[in-house]
Design an enzyme around this catalytic site. Structure first.
Site, PDB file in Angstrom:
ATOM      1  N   GLU A  50       0.838  -1.202   0.000  1.00  0.00           N
ATOM      2  CA  GLU A  50       0.000   0.000   0.000  1.00  0.00           C
ATOM      3  C   GLU A  50       0.876   1.256   0.000  1.00  0.00           C
ATOM      4  O   GLU A  50       2.022   1.221   0.452  1.00  0.00           O
ATOM      5  CB  GLU A  50      -0.865   0.013   1.273  1.00  0.00           C
ATOM      6  N   ASP A  51       0.332   2.343  -0.478  1.00  0.00           N
ATOM      7  CA  ASP A  51       1.038   3.629  -0.404  1.00  0.00           C
ATOM      8  C   ASP A  51       0.918   4.229   0.994  1.00  0.00           C
ATOM      9  O   ASP A  51       1.894   4.642   1.605  1.00  0.00           O
ATOM     10  CB  ASP A  51       0.508   4.605  -1.465  1.00  0.00           C
ATOM     11  N   ASP A  93      -4.487   5.205   6.144  1.00  0.00           N
ATOM     12  CA  ASP A  93      -5.021   6.426   6.746  1.00  0.00           C
ATOM     13  C   ASP A  93      -6.085   5.993   7.762  1.00  0.00           C
ATOM     14  O   ASP A  93      -5.773   5.733   8.920  1.00  0.00           O
ATOM     15  CB  ASP A  93      -5.566   7.273   5.582  1.00  0.00           C
ATOM     16  N   PHE A 151      -2.605  16.033   4.503  1.00  0.00           N
ATOM     17  CA  PHE A 151      -2.766  15.360   3.223  1.00  0.00           C
ATOM     18  C   PHE A 151      -1.423  15.373   2.511  1.00  0.00           C
ATOM     19  O   PHE A 151      -0.860  16.429   2.252  1.00  0.00           O
ATOM     20  CB  PHE A 151      -3.848  16.035   2.375  1.00  0.00           C
ATOM     21  N   ARG A 157       1.676  12.523  -8.342  1.00  0.00           N
ATOM     22  CA  ARG A 157       2.208  11.183  -8.079  1.00  0.00           C
ATOM     23  C   ARG A 157       3.683  11.087  -8.455  1.00  0.00           C
ATOM     24  O   ARG A 157       4.432  10.291  -7.902  1.00  0.00           O
ATOM     25  CB  ARG A 157       1.467  10.122  -8.897  1.00  0.00           C
TER      26      ARG A 157
HETATM   27  P1  IMP Z   1      -7.867   4.690   4.085  1.00  0.00           P
HETATM   28  O1  IMP Z   1      -8.849   3.722   3.530  1.00  0.00           O
HETATM   29  O2  IMP Z   1      -8.510   5.845   4.770  1.00  0.00           O
HETATM   30  O3  IMP Z   1      -6.785   4.059   4.929  1.00  0.00           O
HETATM   31  O4  IMP Z   1      -7.194   5.402   2.852  1.00  0.00           O
HETATM   32  C1  IMP Z   1      -6.474   4.670   1.972  1.00  0.00           C
HETATM   33  C2  IMP Z   1      -6.296   5.332   0.619  1.00  0.00           C
HETATM   34  O5  IMP Z   1      -6.677   6.706   0.590  1.00  0.00           O
HETATM   35  C3  IMP Z   1      -4.825   5.304   0.302  1.00  0.00           C
HETATM   36  O6  IMP Z   1      -4.474   4.104  -0.333  1.00  0.00           O
HETATM   37  C4  IMP Z   1      -4.662   6.531  -0.557  1.00  0.00           C
HETATM   38  O7  IMP Z   1      -4.907   6.207  -1.896  1.00  0.00           O
HETATM   39  C5  IMP Z   1      -5.715   7.492  -0.070  1.00  0.00           C
HETATM   40  N1  IMP Z   1      -5.136   8.464   0.895  1.00  0.00           N
HETATM   41  C6  IMP Z   1      -5.291   8.491   2.237  1.00  0.00           C
HETATM   42  N2  IMP Z   1      -4.616   9.510   2.801  1.00  0.00           N
HETATM   43  C7  IMP Z   1      -3.994  10.152   1.777  1.00  0.00           C
HETATM   44  C8  IMP Z   1      -3.099  11.283   1.709  1.00  0.00           C
HETATM   45  O8  IMP Z   1      -2.722  11.941   2.689  1.00  0.00           O
HETATM   46  N3  IMP Z   1      -2.676  11.630   0.457  1.00  0.00           N
HETATM   47  C9  IMP Z   1      -3.042  10.947  -0.670  1.00  0.00           C
HETATM   48  N4  IMP Z   1      -3.854   9.884  -0.645  1.00  0.00           N
HETATM   49  C10 IMP Z   1      -4.328   9.482   0.566  1.00  0.00           C
HETATM   50 MG    MG Z   2      -4.194   3.941  -2.572  1.00  0.00          MG
END
Ligand code: IMP
Ligand code: MG
Length: 172
Positions: A97-98, A101, A150, A163
């Site tokens: 994963e990148d 969050d 963010f 990106r």
């Molecule tokens: P989660 O489901 O809230 O954990 O978010 C996961 C996805 O949201 C990540 O794989 C990212 O693609 C996107 N995301 C969450 N936070 C950020 C951020 O700070 N910058 C860019 N993309 C984010």
């Molecule tokens: Mg993602």
């Protein structure tokens, strides 16, 4: 396409150094068996490309694509856009994963992959943002913890852009 001012949080050198350490750990943790590295598109593509090139053991690459974000705001809904293409039953899987969050995407992906009966499933994320959701325990390899801002770059986007930045940053 707008071009906002960005503050560097993690330099290319810092990220590369950390990726080399993570790869060493992964090599040690997967000494045998078949390993499939599964990148979550699109955000993980740069991190994954760097990570797999530092892992010495043989591996296969696959990709999965889900979407959970509209604009910069989580919609709360995770949708499968396309699934990986090979069976993973009995194999070892490293999900890449990148950023984690809220952990919503990761929880969805873990239950999706668990249903495919891999022998072992581990998760690597370049970044981790502490959102008080107890999702840290789901991640086996964390590159860096980032503040609750963010972030963009090194694969991460804001509305499709940024990106390609060779560092991780946040808008000023
Ligand atoms: P989660 O489901 O809230 O954990 O978010 C996961 C996805 O949201 C990540 O794989 C990212 O693609 C996107 N995301 C969450 N936070 C950020 C951020 O700070 N910058 C860019 N993309 C984010
Ligand atoms: Mg993602």
């Amino acid at each position: 396409m707008e071009n906002r001012e960005i503050e560097v949080l993690l330099s290319k050198e810092e990220i590369e150094g950390r990726i080399a350490e993570m790869a060493k750990q992964i090599d040690a943790d997967f000494p045998d068996g078949e390993l499939v590295v599964v990148g979550v598109l699109k955000g993980s593509f740069i991190f994954m490309a760097d990570l797999v090139r530092q892992i010495s053991r043989p591996l296969a690459c696959d990709f999965i694509r889900v979407s959970s974000y509209e604009s910069d705001q989580s919609t709360g809904v995770v949708r499968m856009e396309f699934d990986m293409t090979q069976p993973i039953a009995g194999k070892d899987v490293l999900l890449v994963e990148d950023i984690v969050d809220t952990g919503r995407t990761l929880r969805y992906l873990i239950s999706h992959l668990e249903a495919k009966n891999a022998r072992k499933l581990k998760v690597a994320s370049m970044l981790y943002k502490e959102m008080g959701t107890d999702s840290k325990r789901l991640v086996d390899y964390i590159g860096f913890e980032v503040p609750k801002r963010f972030v963009v770059g090194y694969g991460l986007d804001s509305e499709g852009v940024y990106r390609s930045l060779p560092y991780v940053g946040a808008f000023k």
